[in-house]
Design a protein around this motif. Structure first.
Motif, PDB file in Angstrom:
ATOM      1  N   UNK A 373       0.851  -1.193   0.000  1.00 15.12           N
ATOM      2  CA  UNK A 373       0.000   0.000   0.000  1.00 15.12           C
ATOM      3  C   UNK A 373       0.884   1.238   0.000  1.00 15.12           C
ATOM      4  N   UNK A 374       0.589   2.160  -0.880  1.00 15.21           N
ATOM      5  CA  UNK A 374       1.328   3.414  -0.967  1.00 15.21           C
ATOM      6  C   UNK A 374       0.374   4.561  -0.660  1.00 15.21           C
ATOM      7  N   UNK A 375       0.810   5.462   0.195  1.00 14.90           N
ATOM      8  CA  UNK A 375      -0.004   6.632   0.544  1.00 14.90           C
ATOM      9  C   UNK A 375       0.486   7.826  -0.268  1.00 14.90           C
ATOM     10  N   UNK A 376      -0.435   8.392  -1.032  1.00 18.86           N
ATOM     11  CA  UNK A 376      -0.101   9.502  -1.922  1.00 18.86           C
ATOM     12  C   UNK A 376      -0.599  10.792  -1.309  1.00 18.86           C
ATOM     13  N   UNK A 377       0.288  11.724  -1.126  1.00 22.91           N
ATOM     14  CA  UNK A 377      -0.101  13.051  -0.660  1.00 22.91           C
ATOM     15  C   UNK A 377      -0.702  13.828  -1.823  1.00 22.91           C
ATOM     16  N   UNK A 378      -1.910  14.316  -1.648  1.00 28.29           N
ATOM     17  CA  UNK A 378      -2.540  15.058  -2.728  1.00 28.29           C
ATOM     18  C   UNK A 378      -1.777  16.336  -3.054  1.00 28.29           C
ATOM     19  N   UNK A 400     -11.783  12.247  -1.035  1.00 24.27           N
ATOM     20  CA  UNK A 400     -10.392  12.530  -0.694  1.00 24.27           C
ATOM     21  C   UNK A 400     -10.295  13.795   0.140  1.00 24.27           C
ATOM     22  N   UNK A 401      -9.357  13.797   1.052  1.00 29.97           N
ATOM     23  CA  UNK A 401      -9.006  15.013   1.781  1.00 29.97           C
ATOM     24  C   UNK A 401      -7.540  15.359   1.502  1.00 29.97           C
ATOM     25  N   UNK A 402      -6.629  14.804   2.296  1.00 28.67           N
ATOM     26  CA  UNK A 402      -5.219  15.136   2.113  1.00 28.67           C
ATOM     27  C   UNK A 402      -4.410  14.015   1.476  1.00 28.67           C
ATOM     28  N   UNK A 403      -4.921  12.781   1.528  1.00 24.32           N
ATOM     29  CA  UNK A 403      -4.150  11.643   1.034  1.00 24.32           C
ATOM     30  C   UNK A 403      -5.038  10.653   0.298  1.00 24.32           C
ATOM     31  N   UNK A 404      -4.388   9.809  -0.476  1.00 24.36           N
ATOM     32  CA  UNK A 404      -5.044   8.693  -1.145  1.00 24.36           C
ATOM     33  C   UNK A 404      -4.193   7.457  -0.896  1.00 24.36           C
ATOM     34  N   UNK A 405      -4.752   6.467  -0.213  1.00 24.41           N
ATOM     35  CA  UNK A 405      -4.046   5.220   0.059  1.00 24.41           C
ATOM     36  C   UNK A 405      -4.426   4.198  -1.010  1.00 24.41           C
TER      37      UNK A 405
END
Length: 419
Positions: A373-378, A400-405
């Protein structure tokens, strides 16, 4: 403009090499018309050595006798393409493909047939002959059919004009020219001459250049002369080749635009290499095929199917008919890699592109060997307000708020449209 969006179609090479026949072409055209045309697939392309009566596989017979007219122009072998009899060439087959609502293409080699030079054929419409225009030191390293054409010689341009006059009379819509893309700068003048002849023939045709890898320093020349050009050598169903495409895509993506597209090569999916073994199917896993289609689509590579379409399974059909992914292929703009990083032992790659219909595409890839799993900072995507993300392959949505896992299988991918 020819090819406002990246061409989509089928090419006979991956499955049949030099040995494709009219019957095979017709049944694949019929399949495309019935099952894929509505999704944007439209080109049916006959690959190399259609003039060779005894072609049997992906391997070429050295110095084979080819079917040719009095002006040194190659003709379809009638034993393989029966409708070409009586001098009709590919016109009847092209007419049939057109009757299905599709477009027809052929492969050619750069230059003039060696046997035309040996027979000293006349160049149509001139007093010149083949020996006067041939560049005999310019030969293909892997095929013995042709000599180059010397653009400085009188009659050279007229020879190429006569070729494209013939192809236009057949109703050809797509020309794949081989032994020319990576041969620059040595054969640059021949490419320019060929392109001018094609554009002056009176019929719109897509011009595709092979083989790769193309030369990055010649990008502007490719864009001025052709609609697509190979950025890789022949691409097959090996993870190592797919992994290497990330680096090529990063370098070439900036050069994609209406009318000119870097080409990551054909899609080796479904039944391939059928001239060797009818049981052969792609060795790509399902996840690797998702990665391939996702990467090709976000970078706007042309999509050319390589497998025998009548043998496609349910997964392959879903792969090729996902309307959301195909919309990304059509509507992605300014595609680029955002980052490439290793997290917990897996390598992840993040791409993004603007959507011409509004919103932002992102594609996430796991090039590693384990599920992760990779967490992407928007913020990495310059997205700073709450958005909704549609995952293109599954159709699922999330806020989405601040991240997308993103959870990904090994060698897997997901793609999103953020709005």
């Amino acid at each position: 403009m020819v090819a406002k969006t990246p061409p989509m179609g089928w090419n006979s090479w991956d499955c049949y090499g030099a040995s494709v026949t009219e019957e095979i072409v017709r049944r694949n055209a019929e399949f495309m018309a019935a099952h894929l045309k509505q999704f944007g697939w439209e080109y049916i392309v006959v690959d190399i050595q259609w003039s060779e009566p005894n072609a049997k596989s992906h391997e070429y017979r050295p110095f084979a006798d080819l079917c040719m007219d009095e002006f040194g122009r190659l003709l379809p072998a009638e034993n393989r393409f029966p409708s070409a009899a009586n001098g009709k060439g590919f016109a009847p087959l092209a007419e049939y493909v057109h009757s299905l609502g599709l477009k027809f293409g052929i492969h050619i080699m750069r230059g003039i047939p060696r046997q035309a030079v040996h027979r000293n054929c006349k160049i149509k419409g001139t007093e010149k002959n083949a020996r006067e225009i041939a560049k005999t030191a310019s030969i293909c390293a892997w095929n013995t059919d042709m000599y180059g054409v010397d653009p400085t010689k009188d009659g050279a341009r007229e020879y190429y004009d006569s070729l494209f006059e013939l192809y236009a009379s057949w109703g050809v819509d797509f020309i794949k020219v081989d032994d020319i893309c990576r041969e620059l700068p040595h054969e640059e003048a021949e490419l320019v001459m060929l392109s001018r002849s094609l554009r002056g023939c009176g019929r719109d045709m897509v011009l595709s250049l092979s083989p790769g890898p193309a030369l990055l320093e010649k990008a502007e020349l490719y864009k001025q002369t052709a609609n697509m050009w190979r950025i890789t050598d022949d691409f097959w169903d090996k993870w190592e080749l797919l992994y290497a495409m990330f680096e090529r895509a990063e370098k070439w993506s900036v050069h994609a635009g209406a009318g000119h597209f870097p080409d990551a090569d054909m899609l080796p999916i479904g039944p391939i290499l059928q001239d060797y073994d009818k049981s052969n199917r792609t060795k790509f896993t399902n996840d690797e095929q998702l990665t391939m289609l996702t990467l090709w689509s976000i970078i706007r590579s042309p999509l050319m199917i390589g497998g025998e379409m009548t043998g496609f399974d349910e997964f392959t059909m879903k792969l090729l008919t996902n309307e959301s992914v195909l919309a990304m292929h059509k509507n992605a703009r300014h595609s680029h890699q955002v980052w490439r990083r290793t997290v917990n032992g897996n390598e992840y790659v993040l791409w993004t592109a603007h959507c011409a219909d509004g919103g932002q595409y992102i594609a996430v890839f796991n090039a590693g060997e384990t599920v992760g799993t990779i967490e992407i900072l928007l913020a990495d995507l310059e997205v700073f307000e709450p958005k909704t993300a549609l995952e293109l392959w599954s159709g699922g949505t999330e806020s989405l708020n601040d991240t997308l896992a993103v959870k990904l299988n090994p060698h897997g991918a997901k793609a999103y449209l953020i709005k």
